[in-house]
Design an enzyme around this catalytic site. Structure first.
Site: not given
Ligand code: PLP
Length: 523
Positions: A240, A317, A320, A343
């Site tokens: 991401h 991370d 997900q 999430k």
């Molecule tokens: N990392 C992954 C794999 C994600 O799917 C997301 C959000 O979709 C994030 C990081 C970022 O999360 P946030 O926007 O809640 O900080």
């Protein structure tokens, strides 16, 4: 609009009745044979192979009474959700093994009846989520955008409301009763997070705004102190943007280099290539646990092990993975694990940075201000110990409390149960979508979690999203904040249905039915 659970077994007819396939027979069209084969292969895959590095023991004492339970509102009695507490109709059995679809000979496109049983009372769960009763364009809402954000059970909504009605105060300060209540509630939530991710020490749990803030904190604070010119940072092609940009910024500021683990054509990272990338200059490996675009479950435990052998710092991370797979940070072995509350059925604006104590203690603070100090003079400041070192200023107290309530809710159902059910749902959805002519699945690694991304010939992804919305079905379309991985598969955008444990096989059928209709009308 959702039939009661007890009606499901009798309402589910034999595979040939057409109940689940109103529009078209489920058999794959000849031109879809390769996709169907992929889906079949996914279903036949060894049931547990994708669970590498994941603790299947489930939450400890999931059905034991939990602290703070009295505040959870009616219907929260732990037994409520469990199979043994509900009256099961005759012949309705709990799946005996994790992946019923892996059973050879299971009719493609038809879940056996018992596969449809989640192992918890799904209708009771659905009633806990008020928004699932919304109607969109006159149709019952089908929420398949869980990778973007999840909905909140009333136990979480009521817990936050209770906080503001009875406990609201700033924390860790003042001698009054409400300060004590608010601090207790906040610190209780920290303990729940510790238990949920099996961390050894609640002081290692830092509340932040979400995954993005957690990764930025590590990149700025840890990276600022430990990464220098010529050093290397390893991420993967699946990441991401939140796990790309902060490292890119760090690399640019320090004259360091970003290295990227490639993925294979199914969407799994190449461990062989990773081993070639890692070297004496590698300072940190930051890796996503589950891809938000492909649903790939990455063998993070192996990735971490390889790095650890060389003394390299690691970050996972978990944005997900947290709602879909059991997480044991001690078993995974990384130095940092990060996730966002929203999430996992908790509010937005709250998330967690977990770090190993020695690593956090060796890190300089990121932000300075109130709450993180023990003593301040104009000459110098003495910092508070963990976790306050990294919680400068007034945090999101109420939503941290809401996060605790959300995790307690998940604990009562059991994350291992959730994981099993969702994998069956994903495998089923993949097989069904694969049978639609003109549909291309993006990401076909066996044992995917939650996400079913695709493109449809003759349609822009937005057109598909809008057509589904007209039927009350919410899916994400676009680049999903992960442009590099979509481009790796030759597309700029995809349609991305994503599942949570409150989704049903009927909802997957509705999705498939509407997409099949669109495909049949293809220009
Ligand atoms: N990392 C992954 C794999 C994600 O799917 C997301 C959000 O979709 C994030 C990081 C970022 O999360 P946030 O926007 O809640 O900080």
């Amino acid at each position: 609009g959702v039939p009661p659970a007890s009606a499901a077994p009798t309402a589910v007819p034999a595979a040939t009745s057409g109940y689940y396939f109103l529009d078209a027979p489920p058999a794959a069209a000849p031109s879809d044979a390769p996709l169907q084969a992929l889906a079949d292969q996914a279903r036949r895959a060894a049931p547990d192979s994708h669970l590498d590095g994941i603790d299947l023991r489930g939450p400890r004492a999931a059905d034991a009474p939990l602290p703070g339970q009295a505040l959870q509102g009616p219907g929260a009695a732990p037994q409520y959700y469990f199979v043994h507490a509900v009256q099961l109709p005759n012949g309705f059995v709990t799946p005996a093994k994790p992946h019923p679809h892996a059973a050879p000979g299971a009719a493609a496109g038809h879940a056996a009846q018992q596969d449809r049983h989640p192992g918890f009372d799904i209708q009771a769960v659905r009633r806990d989520f008020p928004i699932l009763s919304e109607r969109i364009n006159g149709k019952p809402l089908v929420w398949l955008d869980n990778a973007a954000t999840t909905h909140k059970p009333r136990q979480v909504i009521e817990r936050i409301s209770h906080f503001y009605a009875h406990e609201n105060s700033n924390i860790h300060r003042a001698a009054h009763t409400l300060a004590a209540r608010a601090t207790d509630a906040y610190e209780h939530a920290r303990e729940v997070v510790r238990r949920f991710i099996h961390a050894p020490d609640a002081r290692e749990v830092i509340f932040v705004r979400g995954t993005t803030e957690a990764i930025n904190l590590v990149a700025k604070a840890w990276g600022g102190a430990n990464v220098g010119e010529g050093d290397e940072i390893i991420i993967s092609h699946l990441e991401h943007h939140a796990n790309i940009v902060p490292w890119q910024q760090l690399a640019a500021a320090k004259g360091a280099r970003l290295r990227v683990i490639p993925v294979d054509d199914q969407g799994q990272i190449r461990l062989d290539e990773y081993q070639k990338l890692i070297n004496d200059r590698t300072k940190i490996v930051a890796i996503g646990h589950v891809s938000n675009v492909l649903g790939t479950v990455v063998p993070v435990k192996q990735v971490v092990e390889i790095a650890k052998r060389r003394g390299i710092t690691t970050l996972i991370d978990g944005a997900q993975s947290i709602a879909h797979t059991p997480v044991d940070v001690q078993d995974l072995g990384a130095d940092f694990f990060v996730f966002s509350g929203h999430k996992i059925f908790a509010p937005t604006g709250i998330g967690v940075l977990w770090g190993r104590r020695e690593v956090l203690e060796a890190m300089p603070p990121w932000q300075g201000g109130g709450n993180m100090i023990a003593d301040v003079t104009f000459e110098q400041t003495v910092y508070q110990p963990l976790p306050n070192t990294f919680e400068a200023g007034t945090g999101n107290i109420a939503d941290a409390v809401g996060l605790g309530a959300a995790l307690e809710y998940v604990e009562r159902i059991g994350i291992a149960q959730i994981s099993r059910y969702e994998h069956a749902l994903v495998d089923y959805g993949m097989a069904q979508l694969a049978s639609i002519a003109g549909l291309r699945l993006i990401g076909t690694v066996p044992g995917k979690a939650s996400v079913l991304a695709f493109t449809l010939d003759g349609y822009s992804t937005d057109e598909v999203g809008q057509a589904l919305n007209a039927e009350g079905i919410a899916v994400r379309t676009g680049h999903h904040c992960a442009q590099p991985i979509l481009r790796r598969f030759g597309v700029e955008t995809a349609v991305r249905p994503s599942l949570a444990f409150y989704n049903t096989f009927d909802e997957v059928d509705q999705l498939v039915r509407e997409v099949r209709k669109l495909a049949a009308r293809r220009r």
